[in-house]
Design a protein around this motif. Sequence first.
Motif, PDB file in Angstrom:
ATOM      1  N   ASN A 256      -3.463   4.266  -7.018  1.00 15.29           N
ATOM      2  CA  ASN A 256      -3.011   4.123  -5.635  1.00 15.29           C
ATOM      3  C   ASN A 256      -3.663   2.953  -4.910  1.00 15.29           C
ATOM      4  O   ASN A 256      -3.106   2.423  -3.947  1.00 15.29           O
ATOM      5  CB  ASN A 256      -3.214   5.422  -4.872  1.00 15.29           C
TER       6      ASN A 256
ATOM      7  N   ASP B 236      -4.136   0.054  -6.306  1.00 14.33           N
ATOM      8  CA  ASP B 236      -3.549  -1.170  -6.859  1.00 14.33           C
ATOM      9  C   ASP B 236      -2.190  -1.401  -6.184  1.00 14.33           C
ATOM     10  O   ASP B 236      -1.159  -0.896  -6.625  1.00 14.33           O
ATOM     11  CB  ASP B 236      -3.397  -1.020  -8.373  1.00 14.33           C
ATOM     12  N   THR B 237      -2.188  -2.168  -5.102  1.00 15.12           N
ATOM     13  CA  THR B 237      -0.971  -2.353  -4.310  1.00 15.12           C
ATOM     14  C   THR B 237       0.163  -2.985  -5.112  1.00 15.12           C
ATOM     15  O   THR B 237       1.333  -2.651  -4.905  1.00 15.12           O
ATOM     16  CB  THR B 237      -1.251  -3.181  -3.038  1.00 15.12           C
ATOM     17  N   SER B 238      -0.165  -3.858  -6.030  1.00 15.77           N
ATOM     18  CA  SER B 238       0.863  -4.479  -6.865  1.00 15.77           C
ATOM     19  C   SER B 238       1.527  -3.444  -7.770  1.00 15.77           C
ATOM     20  O   SER B 238       2.750  -3.421  -7.914  1.00 15.77           O
ATOM     21  CB  SER B 238       0.245  -5.602  -7.701  1.00 15.77           C
TER      22      SER B 238
ATOM     23  N   VAL C  28       1.629  -0.134  -7.293  1.00 12.48           N
ATOM     24  CA  VAL C  28       2.396   0.787  -6.448  1.00 12.48           C
ATOM     25  C   VAL C  28       3.717   0.145  -6.028  1.00 12.48           C
ATOM     26  O   VAL C  28       4.770   0.784  -6.050  1.00 12.48           O
ATOM     27  CB  VAL C  28       1.573   1.234  -5.220  1.00 12.48           C
ATOM     28  N   HIS C  29       3.673  -1.131  -5.686  1.00 12.36           N
ATOM     29  CA  HIS C  29       4.903  -1.824  -5.300  1.00 12.36           C
ATOM     30  C   HIS C  29       5.911  -1.860  -6.450  1.00 12.36           C
ATOM     31  O   HIS C  29       7.096  -1.582  -6.253  1.00 12.36           O
ATOM     32  CB  HIS C  29       4.599  -3.243  -4.823  1.00 12.36           C
ATOM     33  N   ARG C  30       5.434  -2.175  -7.652  1.00 12.61           N
ATOM     34  CA  ARG C  30       6.336  -2.213  -8.815  1.00 12.61           C
ATOM     35  C   ARG C  30       6.927  -0.837  -9.105  1.00 12.61           C
ATOM     36  O   ARG C  30       8.051  -0.732  -9.590  1.00 12.61           O
ATOM     37  CB  ARG C  30       5.603  -2.735 -10.046  1.00 12.61           C
TER      38      ARG C  30
ATOM     39  N   ARG D 167       7.589   1.535  -6.867  1.00 11.05           N
ATOM     40  CA  ARG D 167       8.030   2.166  -5.607  1.00 11.05           C
ATOM     41  C   ARG D 167       9.267   3.043  -5.760  1.00 11.05           C
ATOM     42  O   ARG D 167       9.517   3.901  -4.938  1.00 11.05           O
ATOM     43  CB  ARG D 167       8.249   1.103  -4.538  1.00 11.05           C
ATOM     44  N   TRP D 168      10.047   2.882  -6.822  1.00  7.49           N
ATOM     45  CA  TRP D 168      11.236   3.711  -7.039  1.00  7.49           C
ATOM     46  C   TRP D 168      10.965   4.834  -8.037  1.00  7.49           C
ATOM     47  O   TRP D 168      11.877   5.586  -8.382  1.00  7.49           O
ATOM     48  CB  TRP D 168      12.402   2.862  -7.519  1.00  7.49           C
TER      49      TRP D 168
ATOM     50  N   GLY E 114       5.902   5.563  -6.396  1.00  7.26           N
ATOM     51  CA  GLY E 114       4.943   4.685  -7.051  1.00  7.26           C
ATOM     52  C   GLY E 114       3.489   5.099  -6.934  1.00  7.26           C
ATOM     53  O   GLY E 114       2.626   4.502  -7.565  1.00  7.26           O
ATOM     54  N   LYS E 115       3.203   6.133  -6.148  1.00  6.61           N
ATOM     55  CA  LYS E 115       1.826   6.594  -5.987  1.00  6.61           C
ATOM     56  C   LYS E 115       1.607   7.903  -6.736  1.00  6.61           C
ATOM     57  O   LYS E 115       2.487   8.769  -6.755  1.00  6.61           O
ATOM     58  CB  LYS E 115       1.494   6.815  -4.513  1.00  6.61           C
TER      59      LYS E 115
END
Length: 83
Positions: free
Chosen positions: A10, A12-14, A16-18, A20-21, A42-43
Amino acid sequence: MIEDMQNRVNADTSLVHRGRWVNLTFVLGIDEDDYLITIAAGKVTDIRPRQLPTDTGKFSIRASAKCWAKHWQKVPPRDYHDI
């Protein structure tokens, strides 16, 4: 390592972004222990020991603790970098 997986993922913003679906639960096996890992948007939202054989997810992935320890290194050795 499983204890801090939720925080590490959680944070690692990159990553989580990847993811996100991604919304699912899967089984992660380490030696004889199985864990249910739940991901929402993603989390990682939940990690809990698998209690019953009927507790399942979309897929399962298992390896020995020795293999996971090598895979989870910052720079994994050859043959341990991918699943």
